[in-house]
Design a protein around this motif. Sequence first.
Motif, PDB file in Angstrom:
ATOM      1  N   THR A 180     -18.091   5.970  -3.454  1.00 16.12           N
ATOM      2  CA  THR A 180     -16.741   5.689  -3.948  1.00 16.12           C
ATOM      3  C   THR A 180     -16.088   4.473  -3.290  1.00 16.12           C
ATOM      4  OG1 THR A 180     -15.729   7.185  -2.322  1.00 16.12           O
ATOM      5  CG2 THR A 180     -16.397   8.144  -4.446  1.00 16.12           C
ATOM      6  N   SER A 181     -16.836   3.762  -2.443  1.00 19.06           N
ATOM      7  CA  SER A 181     -16.230   2.665  -1.673  1.00 19.06           C
ATOM      8  C   SER A 181     -15.697   1.543  -2.558  1.00 19.06           C
ATOM      9  CB  SER A 181     -17.236   2.101  -0.679  1.00 19.06           C
ATOM     10  OG  SER A 181     -17.590   3.069   0.287  1.00 19.06           O
ATOM     11  N   LEU A 182     -16.461   1.155  -3.569  1.00 15.52           N
ATOM     12  CA  LEU A 182     -16.001   0.059  -4.420  1.00 15.52           C
ATOM     13  C   LEU A 182     -14.713   0.410  -5.146  1.00 15.52           C
ATOM     14  CD1 LEU A 182     -19.120  -1.650  -6.058  1.00 15.52           C
ATOM     15  CD2 LEU A 182     -17.298  -2.756  -4.757  1.00 15.52           C
ATOM     16  N   ARG A 183     -14.592   1.651  -5.609  1.00 19.59           N
ATOM     17  CA  ARG A 183     -13.357   2.077  -6.263  1.00 19.59           C
ATOM     18  C   ARG A 183     -12.205   2.061  -5.263  1.00 19.59           C
ATOM     19  NH1 ARG A 183     -10.650   1.022  -9.876  1.00 19.59           N
ATOM     20  NH2 ARG A 183     -12.594   1.133 -11.083  1.00 19.59           N
ATOM     21  N   THR A 184     -12.468   2.530  -4.046  1.00 19.97           N
ATOM     22  CA  THR A 184     -11.444   2.490  -3.003  1.00 19.97           C
ATOM     23  C   THR A 184     -10.984   1.061  -2.753  1.00 19.97           C
ATOM     24  OG1 THR A 184     -12.320   4.481  -1.925  1.00 19.97           O
ATOM     25  CG2 THR A 184     -10.978   2.987  -0.571  1.00 19.97           C
ATOM     26  N   CYS A 185     -11.945   0.137  -2.667  1.00 21.07           N
ATOM     27  CA  CYS A 185     -11.610  -1.262  -2.420  1.00 21.07           C
ATOM     28  C   CYS A 185     -10.840  -1.875  -3.588  1.00 21.07           C
ATOM     29  CB  CYS A 185     -12.886  -2.060  -2.149  1.00 21.07           C
ATOM     30  SG  CYS A 185     -13.646  -1.684  -0.559  1.00 21.07           S
ATOM     31  N   ALA A 186     -11.277  -1.588  -4.799  1.00 19.33           N
ATOM     32  CA  ALA A 186     -10.579  -2.131  -5.979  1.00 19.33           C
ATOM     33  C   ALA A 186      -9.148  -1.629  -6.032  1.00 19.33           C
ATOM     34  CB  ALA A 186     -11.335  -1.756  -7.241  1.00 19.33           C
ATOM     35  N   ASP A 187      -8.947  -0.355  -5.724  1.00 21.76           N
ATOM     36  CA  ASP A 187      -7.594   0.205  -5.729  1.00 21.76           C
ATOM     37  C   ASP A 187      -6.724  -0.449  -4.659  1.00 21.76           C
ATOM     38  OD1 ASP A 187      -8.328   1.865  -7.799  1.00 21.76           O
ATOM     39  OD2 ASP A 187      -8.586   3.648  -6.555  1.00 21.76           O
ATOM     40  N   LEU A 188      -7.308  -0.677  -3.477  1.00 20.50           N
ATOM     41  CA  LEU A 188      -6.548  -1.300  -2.389  1.00 20.50           C
ATOM     42  C   LEU A 188      -6.130  -2.716  -2.779  1.00 20.50           C
ATOM     43  CD1 LEU A 188      -7.411  -1.144   1.391  1.00 20.50           C
ATOM     44  CD2 LEU A 188      -6.630  -3.260   0.346  1.00 20.50           C
ATOM     45  N   VAL A 189      -7.070  -3.493  -3.346  1.00 17.40           N
ATOM     46  CA  VAL A 189      -6.757  -4.863  -3.748  1.00 17.40           C
ATOM     47  C   VAL A 189      -5.650  -4.880  -4.797  1.00 17.40           C
ATOM     48  CG1 VAL A 189      -7.678  -6.895  -4.942  1.00 17.40           C
ATOM     49  CG2 VAL A 189      -9.033  -5.779  -3.143  1.00 17.40           C
ATOM     50  N   ALA A 190      -5.732  -3.962  -5.754  1.00 11.75           N
ATOM     51  CA  ALA A 190      -4.735  -3.924  -6.829  1.00 11.75           C
ATOM     52  C   ALA A 190      -3.353  -3.552  -6.309  1.00 11.75           C
ATOM     53  CB  ALA A 190      -5.178  -2.940  -7.906  1.00 11.75           C
ATOM     54  N   ALA A 191      -3.296  -2.696  -5.301  1.00 11.51           N
ATOM     55  CA  ALA A 191      -2.012  -2.184  -4.816  1.00 11.51           C
ATOM     56  C   ALA A 191      -1.393  -3.043  -3.714  1.00 11.51           C
ATOM     57  CB  ALA A 191      -2.193  -0.754  -4.306  1.00 11.51           C
ATOM     58  N   PHE A 192      -2.217  -3.877  -3.065  1.00 12.38           N
ATOM     59  CA  PHE A 192      -1.734  -4.603  -1.891  1.00 12.38           C
ATOM     60  C   PHE A 192      -0.758  -5.709  -2.287  1.00 12.38           C
ATOM     61  CE2 PHE A 192      -2.088  -7.795   1.520  1.00 12.38           C
ATOM     62  CZ  PHE A 192      -1.843  -6.979   2.618  1.00 12.38           C
ATOM     63  N   ARG A 193       0.319  -5.809  -1.550  1.00  9.64           N
ATOM     64  CA  ARG A 193       1.284  -6.898  -1.748  1.00  9.64           C
ATOM     65  C   ARG A 193       1.090  -7.929  -0.649  1.00  9.64           C
ATOM     66  NH1 ARG A 193       7.845  -6.665  -2.870  1.00  9.64           N
ATOM     67  NH2 ARG A 193       8.132  -8.942  -2.885  1.00  9.64           N
TER      68      ARG A 193
END
Length: 269
Positions: free
Chosen positions: A98-111
């Motif tokens: 699940t790491s890639l999904r975790t990373c994609a979510d972090l990138v999308a949410a990060f300001r």
Amino acid sequence: MSSGQRFFGTPSQQAVTRRAAALWCLVKDDPRYSTHGRAIGLNARLSDDIELHLALARLQGIGPIDDIADADADIRDTELRELGLITDRYAYWLTGDTSLRTCADLVAAFRLPDDLEPEWIDPDTPIDRLHDLAELLAACEMMLPMENVVRGIALPSVYVLLKDRSGRPVAHASSTRAHHPDAPNGGEAHWGMLATLPERRGQGLAAYLGALAMVEMNRRYGFRSFGTGIREGNTPSEALCTRLGLAATGRSVLLAIDPALLDGDKLTK
């Protein structure tokens, strides 16, 4: 790989990577060997031959063996020290399903802070920019690999930095195809070199850039598995990697260092 390219770091570090670049020209098609641009290593998934390990150390000044079981690394460490070499070691951590999904979510949410923006290194990046990046890494006790790897010419790679309004790099992360595609671990890309200037720490920049590097390496080259080395006791790195879905594997990266060719007891942090 070595013709005309530049090398970075201290004179001793440059000498290691220059020798590694020349050696890579000879062994790049042999799946037993791997690199992410600093030194040529032995891939323990295919060979743990101590004579080859010693040869890498004596030719380059440093000889890594990658992805070696911890119990075997303990034995090899003793053998190397008895032969007069210095050793250095990292625990090998690897992403999960699940790491890639975790990373994609972090990138999308990060300001991202308003004064920072990403910059990707590519074959056309001015050489002065690479020297700027090398200075950032040196300030964080790391070293920039050889130029053709950083630019993605010699190996599939992504290098990304954050720059402030003056253009100064303040944080960095990268990922590189380290293993031969035919190796059992050929689908695992090297990831890491997370560096942030002290005055910009505490803003989540390392996690953001680390996640961004994985997402981009997957987008460009299809990698879904990422590995990194963490020195024992580096609690901040362990916490960040855990956040991004990496976990210890029970395997190590073990470095044999020839003190006659390399100043100090380690190549990089």
